[in-house]
Motif scaffolding. Structure first.
Motif, PDB file in Angstrom:
ATOM      1  N   THR A  82      19.830  39.181 -44.241  1.00  0.00           N
ATOM      2  CA  THR A  82      19.933  40.642 -44.257  1.00  0.00           C
ATOM      3  C   THR A  82      20.807  41.115 -45.415  1.00  0.00           C
ATOM      4  OG1 THR A  82      19.677  40.692 -41.870  1.00  0.00           O
ATOM      5  CG2 THR A  82      20.592  42.664 -42.915  1.00  0.00           C
ATOM      6  N   VAL A  83      21.914  40.417 -45.629  1.00  0.00           N
ATOM      7  CA  VAL A  83      22.834  40.798 -46.704  1.00  0.00           C
ATOM      8  C   VAL A  83      22.782  39.799 -47.852  1.00  0.00           C
ATOM      9  CG1 VAL A  83      24.363  42.095 -45.191  1.00  0.00           C
ATOM     10  CG2 VAL A  83      24.771  39.657 -45.532  1.00  0.00           C
ATOM     11  N   LYS A  84      21.832  38.893 -47.810  1.00  0.00           N
ATOM     12  CA  LYS A  84      21.659  37.892 -48.873  1.00  0.00           C
ATOM     13  C   LYS A  84      22.974  37.141 -49.131  1.00  0.00           C
ATOM     14  CE  LYS A  84      17.998  40.385 -51.323  1.00  0.00           C
ATOM     15  NZ  LYS A  84      18.331  41.792 -51.087  1.00  0.00           N
ATOM     16  N   HIS A  85      23.445  36.504 -48.102  1.00  0.00           N
ATOM     17  CA  HIS A  85      24.731  35.823 -48.181  1.00  0.00           C
ATOM     18  C   HIS A  85      24.619  34.426 -47.594  1.00  0.00           C
ATOM     19  CE1 HIS A  85      28.910  34.890 -46.953  1.00  0.00           C
ATOM     20  NE2 HIS A  85      29.210  35.516 -48.068  1.00  0.00           N
ATOM     21  N   LEU A  86      25.275  33.518 -48.260  1.00  0.00           N
ATOM     22  CA  LEU A  86      25.260  32.105 -47.872  1.00  0.00           C
ATOM     23  C   LEU A  86      26.707  31.626 -47.826  1.00  0.00           C
ATOM     24  CD1 LEU A  86      22.987  29.810 -47.704  1.00  0.00           C
ATOM     25  CD2 LEU A  86      23.563  29.350 -50.079  1.00  0.00           C
ATOM     26  N   SER A  87      27.040  30.801 -46.851  1.00  0.00           N
ATOM     27  CA  SER A  87      28.392  30.254 -46.827  1.00  0.00           C
ATOM     28  C   SER A  87      28.363  28.777 -46.472  1.00  0.00           C
ATOM     29  CB  SER A  87      29.283  31.017 -45.845  1.00  0.00           C
ATOM     30  OG  SER A  87      28.882  30.773 -44.524  1.00  0.00           O
ATOM     31  N   ALA A 147      26.663  34.809 -52.826  1.00  0.00           N
ATOM     32  CA  ALA A 147      25.710  35.908 -52.695  1.00  0.00           C
ATOM     33  C   ALA A 147      24.511  35.616 -53.583  1.00  0.00           C
ATOM     34  CB  ALA A 147      26.361  37.225 -53.105  1.00  0.00           C
ATOM     35  N   TYR A 148      23.341  35.979 -53.105  1.00  0.00           N
ATOM     36  CA  TYR A 148      22.150  35.822 -53.933  1.00  0.00           C
ATOM     37  C   TYR A 148      21.399  37.133 -53.949  1.00  0.00           C
ATOM     38  CZ  TYR A 148      19.553  35.241 -49.541  1.00  0.00           C
ATOM     39  OH  TYR A 148      19.015  35.424 -48.300  1.00  0.00           O
ATOM     40  N   SER A 149      20.581  37.323 -54.957  1.00  0.00           N
ATOM     41  CA  SER A 149      19.904  38.613 -55.090  1.00  0.00           C
ATOM     42  C   SER A 149      18.394  38.514 -54.993  1.00  0.00           C
ATOM     43  CB  SER A 149      20.281  39.275 -56.416  1.00  0.00           C
ATOM     44  OG  SER A 149      19.930  38.438 -57.503  1.00  0.00           O
ATOM     45  N   VAL A 172      22.376  34.274 -58.456  1.00  0.00           N
ATOM     46  CA  VAL A 172      23.241  33.666 -57.445  1.00  0.00           C
ATOM     47  C   VAL A 172      24.672  33.762 -57.937  1.00  0.00           C
ATOM     48  CG1 VAL A 172      23.759  31.568 -56.158  1.00  0.00           C
ATOM     49  CG2 VAL A 172      21.412  32.087 -56.817  1.00  0.00           C
ATOM     50  N   GLY A 173      25.574  34.240 -57.139  1.00  0.00           N
ATOM     51  CA  GLY A 173      26.967  34.350 -57.574  1.00  0.00           C
ATOM     52  C   GLY A 173      27.913  34.050 -56.456  1.00  0.00           C
ATOM     53  N   LEU A 174      29.134  33.828 -56.767  1.00  0.00           N
ATOM     54  CA  LEU A 174      30.148  33.485 -55.795  1.00  0.00           C
ATOM     55  C   LEU A 174      31.254  34.517 -55.815  1.00  0.00           C
ATOM     56  CD1 LEU A 174      30.308  29.673 -56.458  1.00  0.00           C
ATOM     57  CD2 LEU A 174      29.290  30.795 -54.515  1.00  0.00           C
ATOM     58  N   HIS A 175      31.880  34.748 -54.612  1.00  0.00           N
ATOM     59  CA  HIS A 175      32.910  35.745 -54.526  1.00  0.00           C
ATOM     60  C   HIS A 175      34.226  35.252 -55.094  1.00  0.00           C
ATOM     61  CE1 HIS A 175      30.185  38.215 -52.332  1.00  0.00           C
ATOM     62  NE2 HIS A 175      30.066  37.395 -51.338  1.00  0.00           N
ATOM     63  N   LEU A 176      34.624  34.019 -54.808  1.00  0.00           N
ATOM     64  CA  LEU A 176      35.930  33.516 -55.174  1.00  0.00           C
ATOM     65  C   LEU A 176      35.806  32.361 -56.135  1.00  0.00           C
ATOM     66  CD1 LEU A 176      37.599  33.408 -51.637  1.00  0.00           C
ATOM     67  CD2 LEU A 176      37.936  35.139 -53.401  1.00  0.00           C
TER      68      LEU A 176
END
Lengths: 114, 112
Positions: free
Chosen positions: B69-74, B24-26, B4-8
């Protein structure tokens, strides 16, 4: 209803000493989790316990670290022969059941090894 | 490595504006996601969660969006307030696992 309680809040140990961290889960919760957090980082899972059982210790270092959750009393995270790299915040969380995902966190114990 | 990682790492917003924190998660097997808020010197505080069979969930002033679909969380925070200043973590659980996997966090700074 008291939340998750941890003590001490701050603990200073010299290299080579032992550190004992205590966690009392929320009332009615029988599942306890320990996490470690280094400065400016996310929490890292260490161990998951139920009363008198270690369920998952995949995040625990193989040496010097141990955890227990006795039938009576708080859960204990024990670190023997502490080193400077053990300095971190240690958080305990509890949940109501194994399939209850929501974990409630305590305030943490900040361990400083000098 | 981290799943699990963050963009900013840091987000600065003006009071009253909306905030969006991304993650983002993988692990495609993850089926439960949580956002936590951590204030300085305190433990993580649960904000909102979402299961993988949903793509949106709303709480009080907060909304979590999940794009599998893109494994994204906000996490969206409406009308950001000074009390929202904290580090925000996303975390995931695979359902059969007992542990939460946390991202590295995003620091939200609210300016007046």
């Amino acid at each position: 209803n008291a939340g998750v309680m941890q003590n001490p809040r701050h603990l200073v140990r010299r290299r080579g000493q032992e550190a004992r961290l205590r966690c009392s889960p929320m009332k009615g919760h029988s599942h306890v989790y320990w996490y470690r957090q280094l400065p400016e980082e996310g929490l890292k899972f260490m161990v998951y316990l139920q009363k008198e059982n270690i369920i998952d210790e995949s995040g625990m270092p193989k040496e010097r670290f141990s955890a227990e959750f006795p039938k009576e009393g708080p859960s204990i995270l024990r670190i023997q022969q502490v080193v400077r790299g053990d300095s971190a915040a240690y958080f305990c969380a509890s949940s109501q059941g194994a399939m209850t995902y929501e974990q409630y966190f305590g305030p943490g114990t900040r361990l400083t090894v000098t | 490595g981290e799943s699990v990682g963050l963009h900013l790492p840091t987000l600065s917003v003006q009071e009253g504006d909306n905030s969006i924190i991304n993650c983002a998660y993988s692990n495609s097997a993850s089926d439960y996601f949580i956002w936590y808020k951590q204030e300085s010197g305190k433990g993580p505080q649960f904000i909102i969660d979402i299961r993988s069979n949903m793509d949106k969930r709303q709480g009080q002033r907060v909304t979590v969006l999940l794009n599998k679909t893109v494994k994204h969380l906000s996490l969206q925070i409406a009308a950001t307030q000074p009390g929202d200043s904290a580090v925000y973590f996303c975390a995931e659980n695979t359902g059969t696992a007992s542990k939460l996997t946390f991202g590295t966090g995003t620091r939200l700074q609210v300016t007046l």
